[in-house]
Write a protein that holds these residues in place. Structure first.
Motif, PDB file in Angstrom:
ATOM      1  N   PHE A 106       5.832 -25.843 -46.223  1.00 57.53           N
ATOM      2  CA  PHE A 106       7.167 -25.943 -45.633  1.00 57.53           C
ATOM      3  C   PHE A 106       7.570 -27.402 -45.497  1.00 57.53           C
ATOM      4  O   PHE A 106       6.721 -28.279 -45.410  1.00 57.53           O
ATOM      5  CB  PHE A 106       7.180 -25.262 -44.258  1.00 57.53           C
ATOM      6  CG  PHE A 106       6.956 -23.780 -44.357  1.00 57.53           C
ATOM      7  CD1 PHE A 106       8.024 -22.907 -44.494  1.00 57.53           C
ATOM      8  CD2 PHE A 106       5.659 -23.267 -44.361  1.00 57.53           C
ATOM      9  CE1 PHE A 106       7.812 -21.536 -44.608  1.00 57.53           C
ATOM     10  CE2 PHE A 106       5.443 -21.897 -44.484  1.00 57.53           C
ATOM     11  CZ  PHE A 106       6.524 -21.032 -44.612  1.00 57.53           C
ATOM     12  N   LYS A 107       8.868 -27.633 -45.465  1.00 57.08           N
ATOM     13  CA  LYS A 107       9.395 -29.005 -45.371  1.00 57.08           C
ATOM     14  C   LYS A 107       8.943 -29.695 -44.091  1.00 57.08           C
ATOM     15  O   LYS A 107       8.717 -30.891 -44.076  1.00 57.08           O
ATOM     16  CB  LYS A 107      10.933 -28.960 -45.370  1.00 57.08           C
ATOM     17  CG  LYS A 107      11.545 -28.872 -46.739  1.00 57.08           C
ATOM     18  CD  LYS A 107      12.943 -29.500 -46.744  1.00 57.08           C
ATOM     19  CE  LYS A 107      13.466 -29.824 -48.119  1.00 57.08           C
ATOM     20  NZ  LYS A 107      12.727 -29.297 -49.238  1.00 57.08           N
ATOM     21  N   SER A 108       8.836 -28.924 -43.022  1.00 50.68           N
ATOM     22  CA  SER A 108       8.516 -29.545 -41.733  1.00 50.68           C
ATOM     23  C   SER A 108       7.687 -28.587 -40.886  1.00 50.68           C
ATOM     24  O   SER A 108       7.612 -27.377 -41.170  1.00 50.68           O
ATOM     25  CB  SER A 108       9.812 -29.853 -40.979  1.00 50.68           C
ATOM     26  OG  SER A 108      10.436 -28.629 -40.647  1.00 50.68           O
ATOM     27  N   GLU A 109       7.119 -29.152 -39.833  1.00 55.12           N
ATOM     28  CA  GLU A 109       6.344 -28.352 -38.876  1.00 55.12           C
ATOM     29  C   GLU A 109       7.234 -27.289 -38.221  1.00 55.12           C
ATOM     30  O   GLU A 109       6.789 -26.182 -37.944  1.00 55.12           O
ATOM     31  CB  GLU A 109       5.747 -29.297 -37.823  1.00 55.12           C
ATOM     32  CG  GLU A 109       4.921 -28.589 -36.794  1.00 55.12           C
ATOM     33  CD  GLU A 109       4.258 -29.535 -35.799  1.00 55.12           C
ATOM     34  OE1 GLU A 109       4.092 -30.731 -36.115  1.00 55.12           O
ATOM     35  OE2 GLU A 109       3.923 -29.055 -34.700  1.00 55.12           O
TER      36      GLU A 109
ATOM     37  N   GLU B 288       9.776 -25.642 -39.533  1.00 53.73           N
ATOM     38  CA  GLU B 288       9.933 -24.471 -40.399  1.00 53.73           C
ATOM     39  C   GLU B 288       8.638 -23.688 -40.528  1.00 53.73           C
ATOM     40  O   GLU B 288       8.633 -22.457 -40.575  1.00 53.73           O
ATOM     41  CB  GLU B 288      10.431 -24.909 -41.778  1.00 53.73           C
ATOM     42  CG  GLU B 288      11.886 -25.308 -41.724  1.00 53.73           C
ATOM     43  CD  GLU B 288      12.386 -25.886 -43.031  1.00 53.73           C
ATOM     44  OE1 GLU B 288      11.961 -25.422 -44.098  1.00 53.73           O
ATOM     45  OE2 GLU B 288      13.199 -26.823 -42.963  1.00 53.73           O
ATOM     46  N   ALA B 289       7.525 -24.408 -40.571  1.00 55.20           N
ATOM     47  CA  ALA B 289       6.227 -23.744 -40.674  1.00 55.20           C
ATOM     48  C   ALA B 289       5.965 -22.895 -39.427  1.00 55.20           C
ATOM     49  O   ALA B 289       5.525 -21.746 -39.523  1.00 55.20           O
ATOM     50  CB  ALA B 289       5.134 -24.790 -40.865  1.00 55.20           C
ATOM     51  N   SER B 290       6.264 -23.452 -38.263  1.00 51.00           N
ATOM     52  CA  SER B 290       6.034 -22.715 -37.013  1.00 51.00           C
ATOM     53  C   SER B 290       6.922 -21.479 -36.928  1.00 51.00           C
ATOM     54  O   SER B 290       6.517 -20.445 -36.384  1.00 51.00           O
ATOM     55  CB  SER B 290       6.332 -23.597 -35.797  1.00 51.00           C
ATOM     56  OG  SER B 290       5.556 -24.738 -35.840  1.00 51.00           O
TER      57      SER B 290
ATOM     58  N   SER C 189      -3.032 -23.012 -39.866  1.00 53.03           N
ATOM     59  CA  SER C 189      -1.922 -23.964 -39.940  1.00 53.03           C
ATOM     60  C   SER C 189      -2.470 -25.381 -39.888  1.00 53.03           C
ATOM     61  O   SER C 189      -3.422 -25.656 -39.143  1.00 53.03           O
ATOM     62  CB  SER C 189      -0.966 -23.804 -38.754  1.00 53.03           C
ATOM     63  OG  SER C 189      -0.477 -22.498 -38.644  1.00 53.03           O
TER      64      SER C 189
ATOM     65  N   PHE D 285      -0.744 -29.499 -39.978  1.00 53.48           N
ATOM     66  CA  PHE D 285       0.438 -30.350 -40.077  1.00 53.48           C
ATOM     67  C   PHE D 285       0.029 -31.821 -40.005  1.00 53.48           C
ATOM     68  O   PHE D 285      -0.866 -32.186 -39.254  1.00 53.48           O
ATOM     69  CB  PHE D 285       1.408 -30.060 -38.917  1.00 53.48           C
ATOM     70  CG  PHE D 285       1.752 -28.603 -38.777  1.00 53.48           C
ATOM     71  CD1 PHE D 285       2.090 -27.843 -39.898  1.00 53.48           C
ATOM     72  CD2 PHE D 285       1.727 -27.984 -37.538  1.00 53.48           C
ATOM     73  CE1 PHE D 285       2.411 -26.498 -39.777  1.00 53.48           C
ATOM     74  CE2 PHE D 285       2.049 -26.631 -37.402  1.00 53.48           C
ATOM     75  CZ  PHE D 285       2.390 -25.894 -38.529  1.00 53.48           C
TER      76      PHE D 285
ATOM     77  N   ASP E  91       2.736 -28.219 -43.648  1.00 53.79           N
ATOM     78  CA  ASP E  91       3.956 -28.999 -43.869  1.00 53.79           C
ATOM     79  C   ASP E  91       3.687 -29.904 -45.083  1.00 53.79           C
ATOM     80  O   ASP E  91       2.561 -29.942 -45.604  1.00 53.79           O
ATOM     81  CB  ASP E  91       4.373 -29.766 -42.607  1.00 53.79           C
ATOM     82  CG  ASP E  91       3.399 -30.870 -42.214  1.00 53.79           C
ATOM     83  OD1 ASP E  91       2.357 -31.032 -42.886  1.00 53.79           O
ATOM     84  OD2 ASP E  91       3.671 -31.568 -41.220  1.00 53.79           O
ATOM     85  N   GLU E  92       4.706 -30.618 -45.522  1.00 55.92           N
ATOM     86  CA  GLU E  92       4.537 -31.386 -46.759  1.00 55.92           C
ATOM     87  C   GLU E  92       3.494 -32.490 -46.620  1.00 55.92           C
ATOM     88  O   GLU E  92       2.768 -32.784 -47.563  1.00 55.92           O
ATOM     89  CB  GLU E  92       5.888 -31.950 -47.205  1.00 55.92           C
ATOM     90  CG  GLU E  92       6.751 -30.832 -47.746  1.00 55.92           C
ATOM     91  CD  GLU E  92       8.050 -31.306 -48.376  1.00 55.92           C
ATOM     92  OE1 GLU E  92       8.460 -32.455 -48.109  1.00 55.92           O
ATOM     93  OE2 GLU E  92       8.636 -30.510 -49.123  1.00 55.92           O
TER      94      GLU E  92
END
Ligand code: PGA
Length: 240
Positions: free
Chosen positions: A6-9, A11-13, A193, A195, A231-232
């Motif tokens: 995902f682009k960011s934490e 969006e991942a969350s 997960s 990040f 995240d990326e």
């Protein structure tokens, strides 16, 4: 392994929260394996929001946390039980008797935690983080893949990483009790997960290296249902 980047934490969350809500919706009784640490703070925050909007209930959920520090007094804010109270349990309708942590008494039979999990039907979905040194839960490098719940001496790298939650480095406990690698692999489904770029090398090793107890997370390659949520920044060495 299914790898989701995902682009960011944030969006991942959102994705992890959605997956949790789907799991809680699916079944009348759910056993969740829960993780602490900075990684899951925003996921639990979202889950509490969803509960407050009436989108999810925890009244049919049993939880089994991965690990707990030894040598902290029960009222210390950084015990993992208190972390979970603060970030999730105090805000949702989970019955208190459904919350489980590994035993922390000095003479505890730690394997009783494995027996308890088994007696309750096993873990449906296990959340995991990963240490920069490749640990999962507190299974530090060198922990055998067939390990069950046990006491462990924390690596200095782990104590340094967790120093941010304590006033002084000397305050970070030296010992913990943790589900073993085999305990974790017994879960029907696993979601890990990670990040931030400080996790990138451990994530690469987990996915690409031959399974080796020196990087405990490589054991996950042996499990049939693992989702890795990145995240990326954490994914930068996986894509290369
Ligand atoms: P963190 O810890 O979520 O605080 O980064 C993860 C871990 O050490 O397993």
């Amino acid at each position: 392994m299914e790898i989701r980047i995902f682009k960011s934490e944030v969006e991942a969350s959102r994705f992890v929260c959605k997956r949790l809500i789907e799991t809680l919706d699916e079944s009348r009784s759910v056993n969740l394996g829960l993780a602490t640490g900075g990684t899951y703070v925003s996921t639990y925050e979202r889950l509490v929001d969803a509960y407050q909007r009436g989108e999810v209930t925890f009244n049919h959920v049993r939880t089994f946390n991965l690990d707990e520090y030894l040598d902290l007094s029960p009222d210390h804010p950084q015990t993992y039980r208190n972390f979970m109270q603060r970030h999730l349990f105090a805000h949702v309708d989970i019955p208190a008797q459904n919350i489980h942590f590994p035993p922390t008494d000095e003479h505890a039979d730690y394997s009783a935690y494995d027996s308890l999990i088994e007696a309750k039907g096993g873990i449906d979905l296990q959340l995991l983080g990963i240490g920069a040194n490749g640990h999962i839960a507190f299974n530090e490098p060198g922990t055998p893949f067939d390990s069950r719940t046990h006491r462990i001496k924390l690596d200095e790298t782990t104590r340094r990483a967790n120093q941010r939650f304590f006033k002084r480095f000397e305050d970070v406990p030296h010992y913990a009790v943790t589900m073993g690698v085999a305990t974790i692999l017994d879960a029907r489904s696993i979601l890990l997960s990670a990040f931030g770029e400080e996790k990138a090398e451990a994530v690469r090793a987990m996915i690409k290296d031959t399974p080796d107890p020196q990087t405990p997370a490589t054991a996950l390659q042996k499990h049939p249902d693992v989702t890795i949520v990145l995240d990326e920044a954490a994914a930068q060495k996986v894509r290369a």
